[in-house]
Design a protein around this motif. Structure first.
Motif, PDB file in Angstrom:
ATOM      1  N   MET A  40       0.814  -1.023  -0.116  1.00 22.26           N
ATOM      2  CA  MET A  40       0.021  -0.070   0.081  1.00 22.26           C
ATOM      3  C   MET A  40       0.895   1.240   0.001  1.00 22.26           C
ATOM      4  O   MET A  40       1.622   1.502   0.913  1.00 22.26           O
ATOM      5  CB  MET A  40      -0.845   0.120   1.486  1.00 22.26           C
ATOM      6  CG  MET A  40      -1.595  -1.364   1.218  1.00 22.26           C
ATOM      7  SD  MET A  40      -1.968  -1.568   3.317  1.00 22.26           S
ATOM      8  CE  MET A  40      -0.382  -2.359   3.704  1.00 22.26           C
ATOM      9  N   CYS A  41       1.017   1.916  -1.199  1.00 25.82           N
ATOM     10  CA  CYS A  41       1.871   3.003  -1.271  1.00 25.82           C
ATOM     11  C   CYS A  41       1.470   4.299  -0.377  1.00 25.82           C
ATOM     12  O   CYS A  41       2.021   5.081   0.317  1.00 25.82           O
ATOM     13  CB  CYS A  41       2.003   3.645  -2.770  1.00 25.82           C
ATOM     14  SG  CYS A  41       0.691   4.524  -3.226  1.00 25.82           S
ATOM     15  N   GLY A  42       0.103   4.364  -0.185  1.00 26.02           N
ATOM     16  CA  GLY A  42      -0.269   5.371   0.739  1.00 26.02           C
ATOM     17  C   GLY A  42      -0.400   7.020   0.104  1.00 26.02           C
ATOM     18  O   GLY A  42      -1.085   7.845   0.694  1.00 26.02           O
ATOM     19  N   HIS A  43      -0.155   6.802  -1.197  1.00 26.63           N
ATOM     20  CA  HIS A  43      -0.249   8.232  -1.934  1.00 26.63           C
ATOM     21  C   HIS A  43      -1.142   8.157  -3.168  1.00 26.63           C
ATOM     22  O   HIS A  43      -1.426   9.388  -3.604  1.00 26.63           O
ATOM     23  CB  HIS A  43       1.286   8.512  -2.168  1.00 26.63           C
ATOM     24  CG  HIS A  43       2.183   8.759  -1.131  1.00 26.63           C
ATOM     25  ND1 HIS A  43       2.055   9.682  -0.312  1.00 26.63           N
ATOM     26  CD2 HIS A  43       3.036   7.926  -0.658  1.00 26.63           C
ATOM     27  CE1 HIS A  43       2.767   9.341   0.778  1.00 26.63           C
ATOM     28  NE2 HIS A  43       3.692   7.998   0.443  1.00 26.63           N
ATOM     29  N   CYS A  44      -1.412   6.798  -3.822  1.00 26.18           N
ATOM     30  CA  CYS A  44      -2.050   7.138  -5.031  1.00 26.18           C
ATOM     31  C   CYS A  44      -3.396   7.435  -4.747  1.00 26.18           C
ATOM     32  O   CYS A  44      -4.044   7.344  -3.478  1.00 26.18           O
ATOM     33  CB  CYS A  44      -1.893   5.638  -5.587  1.00 26.18           C
ATOM     34  SG  CYS A  44      -2.531   4.231  -4.874  1.00 26.18           S
ATOM     35  N   VAL A  45      -4.570   7.513  -5.610  1.00 29.30           N
ATOM     36  CA  VAL A  45      -5.676   7.903  -5.502  1.00 29.30           C
ATOM     37  C   VAL A  45      -6.501   6.887  -4.680  1.00 29.30           C
ATOM     38  O   VAL A  45      -7.330   6.990  -3.576  1.00 29.30           O
ATOM     39  CB  VAL A  45      -6.724   8.122  -6.861  1.00 29.30           C
ATOM     40  CG1 VAL A  45      -8.084   8.297  -6.651  1.00 29.30           C
ATOM     41  CG2 VAL A  45      -6.032   9.502  -7.585  1.00 29.30           C
ATOM     42  N   PRO A  46      -6.456   5.467  -5.001  1.00 30.53           N
ATOM     43  CA  PRO A  46      -7.091   4.475  -4.062  1.00 30.53           C
ATOM     44  C   PRO A  46      -6.653   4.619  -2.816  1.00 30.53           C
ATOM     45  O   PRO A  46      -7.648   4.651  -1.865  1.00 30.53           O
ATOM     46  CB  PRO A  46      -6.917   3.155  -4.930  1.00 30.53           C
ATOM     47  CG  PRO A  46      -6.512   3.649  -6.392  1.00 30.53           C
ATOM     48  CD  PRO A  46      -5.839   4.981  -6.356  1.00 30.53           C
ATOM     49  N   CYS A  47      -5.306   4.838  -2.549  1.00 30.64           N
ATOM     50  CA  CYS A  47      -4.790   4.718  -1.065  1.00 30.64           C
ATOM     51  C   CYS A  47      -5.438   5.844  -0.485  1.00 30.64           C
ATOM     52  O   CYS A  47      -5.717   5.935   0.675  1.00 30.64           O
ATOM     53  CB  CYS A  47      -3.233   4.694  -1.337  1.00 30.64           C
ATOM     54  SG  CYS A  47      -2.604   3.131  -1.551  1.00 30.64           S
ATOM     55  N   ALA A  48      -5.153   7.106  -1.064  1.00 30.44           N
ATOM     56  CA  ALA A  48      -5.624   8.220  -0.490  1.00 30.44           C
ATOM     57  C   ALA A  48      -7.291   8.326  -0.265  1.00 30.44           C
ATOM     58  O   ALA A  48      -7.657   9.069   0.514  1.00 30.44           O
ATOM     59  CB  ALA A  48      -5.417   9.505  -1.391  1.00 30.44           C
ATOM     60  N   LEU A  58      -6.726  -1.419  -3.656  1.00 31.70           N
ATOM     61  CA  LEU A  58      -6.451  -1.219  -5.142  1.00 31.70           C
ATOM     62  C   LEU A  58      -5.294  -0.315  -5.395  1.00 31.70           C
ATOM     63  O   LEU A  58      -5.393   0.268  -6.553  1.00 31.70           O
ATOM     64  CB  LEU A  58      -7.892  -0.482  -5.606  1.00 31.70           C
ATOM     65  CG  LEU A  58      -9.246  -1.373  -5.248  1.00 31.70           C
ATOM     66  CD1 LEU A  58     -10.286  -0.289  -5.841  1.00 31.70           C
ATOM     67  CD2 LEU A  58      -9.044  -2.603  -6.005  1.00 31.70           C
ATOM     68  N   CYS A  59      -4.387  -0.193  -4.724  1.00 30.98           N
ATOM     69  CA  CYS A  59      -3.084   0.662  -4.739  1.00 30.98           C
ATOM     70  C   CYS A  59      -2.497   0.446  -5.984  1.00 30.98           C
ATOM     71  O   CYS A  59      -2.406  -0.801  -6.568  1.00 30.98           O
ATOM     72  CB  CYS A  59      -2.197   0.170  -3.754  1.00 30.98           C
ATOM     73  SG  CYS A  59      -0.700   1.124  -3.799  1.00 30.98           S
ATOM     74  N   GLU A  60      -2.494   1.486  -6.943  1.00 33.00           N
ATOM     75  CA  GLU A  60      -1.993   1.268  -8.503  1.00 33.00           C
ATOM     76  C   GLU A  60      -0.635   1.062  -8.359  1.00 33.00           C
ATOM     77  O   GLU A  60      -0.222   0.069  -9.006  1.00 33.00           O
ATOM     78  CB  GLU A  60      -2.369   2.741  -9.056  1.00 33.00           C
ATOM     79  CG  GLU A  60      -3.992   2.632  -9.253  1.00 33.00           C
ATOM     80  CD  GLU A  60      -4.640   3.990  -9.598  1.00 33.00           C
ATOM     81  OE1 GLU A  60      -3.843   5.010  -9.780  1.00 33.00           O
ATOM     82  OE2 GLU A  60      -5.869   4.041  -9.864  1.00 33.00           O
ATOM     83  N   PRO A  61       0.107   1.949  -7.807  1.00 37.64           N
ATOM     84  CA  PRO A  61       1.532   1.313  -7.732  1.00 37.64           C
ATOM     85  C   PRO A  61       1.735  -0.199  -7.325  1.00 37.64           C
ATOM     86  O   PRO A  61       2.666  -0.988  -7.730  1.00 37.64           O
ATOM     87  CB  PRO A  61       2.307   2.205  -6.922  1.00 37.64           C
ATOM     88  CG  PRO A  61       1.610   3.439  -6.895  1.00 37.64           C
ATOM     89  CD  PRO A  61       0.200   2.719  -7.005  1.00 37.64           C
ATOM     90  N   GLY A  62       1.228  -0.488  -6.277  1.00 32.70           N
ATOM     91  CA  GLY A  62       1.231  -1.779  -5.715  1.00 32.70           C
ATOM     92  C   GLY A  62       0.758  -2.770  -6.709  1.00 32.70           C
ATOM     93  O   GLY A  62       1.428  -3.871  -6.925  1.00 32.70           O
TER      94      GLY A  62
END
Ligand SMILES: [Zn+2]
Ligand SMILES: [Zn+2]
Length: 375
Positions: A98-106, A112-116
Motif C-alpha cells: 500500500m503506497c499510501g499516496h495514489c488515488v485509491p490509497c488516498a 486497489l493501490c495502483e503502484p502496488g
C-alpha cells in the motif's frame, strides 16, 4: 544470505504435482534489505488457490518466481528509512503493498493501490527491486511482494502489518489472505446487515471465512454451496444454516426455494464465470452479487442487461476483501482472540517446505482446506 525457497520455473506443468514437481526446493541468494525494505523470517505460510492459479497457468506471472502470498513471520533486519518496524517485531504480510499516496490509497481503498498492483504484476517489490537470485545467478521474481514459501524473504514496509507477539504466527498467516478476503467481502464490500439472507458459492478457505463473516454480521439464513460433502460439513460447523451439494441438485433453485426468491447477498468464491452466473441468478431482485473468486483473465460474464436496471441489481467486485489491512487485520485478530472467528478450524495440516508439491495436490483435489508450511 543463503536461504531455502520453493521456486516456480514453468507455468502449466500437469497435475499430479507430486510427480511433475513444478516447485523446486532450492537454496537461493537473498540480498539484504534496501531502503524501505525489511528482512523477514517466515514462520508460517499458507497454500492458497491463487498460488495454484499461478502454477497451473490460469493467472500467468513472470517466471521464475518464489510463490506464496499468505504468510507471517518475524522481522530480522530493516533497511534505511524503516522507522515503524524493528528486529523481533511480528508481522503479517498484505499481498498488495500500500503506497499510501495514489488515488485509491488516498481514498481509503489500499487494496486497489495502483503502484502496488503494478509492482505485483511485474514480480518486483514496490521499490522496483528484486532481491532474489538462484544459484545460477538468474534473477527471481517476488510473488505479490511476499514470496512466503521461503525461510527468509525481503518485503517493503508497505507490505507488512505489525501484530502482537503472543499470537501464534502459523495461525496468523491465515489472516493475510483467507480471513481478510472472506470476512472482508461480507463486512467491507457488501456490508451485510443483520437478518439478511446470504448464499456463498465455494467453500475453500476464503469461502469458509465468508461464512464466518456472515455469521458475525448476523445474516440468516447462511447458505453454503459446494460439491464436496467434507467442505459442506465444515461450513455447517462454522455457521452455515443450510448447505447445498451442487453436484446433486440445482443450487440456484435450492437457494431460491430457501429464501422465497433469492438471497439478498450472494458471494461467488469459486473463481469461474459459470459459478458467478449462478450466483447472480440466485440473488434476489434488488440484491447484490459479490464476486470474490478470480476467473482466468480471458473469461467473460454474460447476464441479462435489462435485469440490472429493472430489478435494481448490483454486481460488486471484492478484491482482498476491500480491506484496509492496517485497520482490518488487528480487528480480525481481536475477533479471533474473542473466539468469534475460529480460523484455526480451516487448518487441515502443517507441512514442511519439501512437501509443498504434494500439498498443492491436496489443495487441488479439495482434500485440504488450508495447509500451512511451518519452517
Ligand atoms: Zn490467497
Ligand atoms: Zn497506493
Amino acid at each position: 544470505m543463503k536461504t531455502l525457497a520453493a521456486v516456480l520455473y514453468e507455468l502449466g506443468k500437469p497435475a499430479p504435482y507430486a510427480t511433475s514437481q513444478p516447485l523446486v526446493i532450492e537454496e537461493i541468494d537473498l540480498e539484504g534489505p534496501g531502503p524501505g525494505e525489511v528482512l523477514v523470517e517466515i514462520i508460517g505460510a499458507g497454500l492458497c488457490h491463487s498460488d495454484l492459479s499461478v502454477i497451473d497457468g490460469s493467472r500467468p506471472r513472470p517466471m521464475p518466481m518464489v510463490l506464496g502470498h499468505e504468510a507471517a513471520g518475524i522481522v530480522r533486519e530493516v533497511g534505511s528509512g524503516v522507522h515503524d518496524l524493528k528486529p523481533d517485531d511480528h508481522v503479517i504480510f498484505s499481498f498488495v503493498p500500500m503506497c499510501g499516496h495514489c488515488v485509491p490509497c488516498a481514498t481509503g481503498r489500499p487494496a486497489l493501490c495502483e503502484p502496488g498492483a503494478k509492482a505485483n504484476l511485474t514480480g518486483a517489490l514496490l521499490t522496483g527491486s528484486r532481491r532474489i537470485h538462484n544459484q545460477q545467478g538468474t534473477l527471481v521474481n517476488h510473488h505479490l511482494g511476499v514470496s512466503g514459501f521461503a525461510q527468509y524473504t525481503i518485503a517493503v514496509q508497505e507490505s507488512l502489518i505489525k501484530i502482537d507477539a503472543h499470537i501464534p504466527l502459523e495461525r496468523a498467516a491465515l489472516f493475510g489472505c483467507a480471513a481478510i478476503t472472506g470476512v472482508g467481502a461480507v463486512i467491507n464490500t457488501a456490508r451485510v446487515e443483520p437478518g439478511m439472507a446470504v448464499a456463498i458459492w465455494g467453500m475453500g478457505g476464503v469461502g469458509l471465512c465468508a461464512v464466518m463473516g456472515a455469521k458475525l454480521a448476523g445474516a440468516t439464513p447462511i447458505i453454503a454451496v459446494d460439491i464436496l460433502p467434507s467442505k459442506l460439513a465444515l461450513a455447517r460447523e462454522l455457521g452455515a444454516t443450510h448447505v447445498i451439494d451442487a453436484s446433486s441438485i440445482d443450487p440456484v433453485e435450492a437457494v431460491r426455494d430457501l429464501t422465497n426468491g433469492g438471497a439478498q447477498y450472494v458471494f461467488e468464491v469459486v473463481g469461474n464465470e459459470r459459478a458467478l452466473a449462478q450466483a447472480y441468478s440466485a440473488t434476489r431482485r434488488g440484491g447484490t452479487t459479490v464476486t470474490v473468486g478470480l476467473p482466468a483473465p480471458t473469461r467473460m460474464l454474460s447476464v441479462s442487461a435489462v435485469s440490472i436496471t429493472a430489478e435494481e441489481r448490483t454486481i460488486k467486485g471484492s478484491f482482498m476483501g476491500s480491506a484496509v489491512p492496517r485497520r482490518d487485520i488487528p480487528r480480525l485478530l481481536a475477533l479471533h482472540e474473542a473466539g468469534l472467528l475460529p480460523v484455526e478450524k480451516l487448518l487441515t495440516r502443517t507441512i514442511r517446505l519439501d512437501a509443498i508439491n504434494d500439498g498443492f495436490d491436496a489443495l487441488a483435489s479439495g482434500a485440504a482446506v488450508r495447509q500451512i508450511i511451518s519452517f
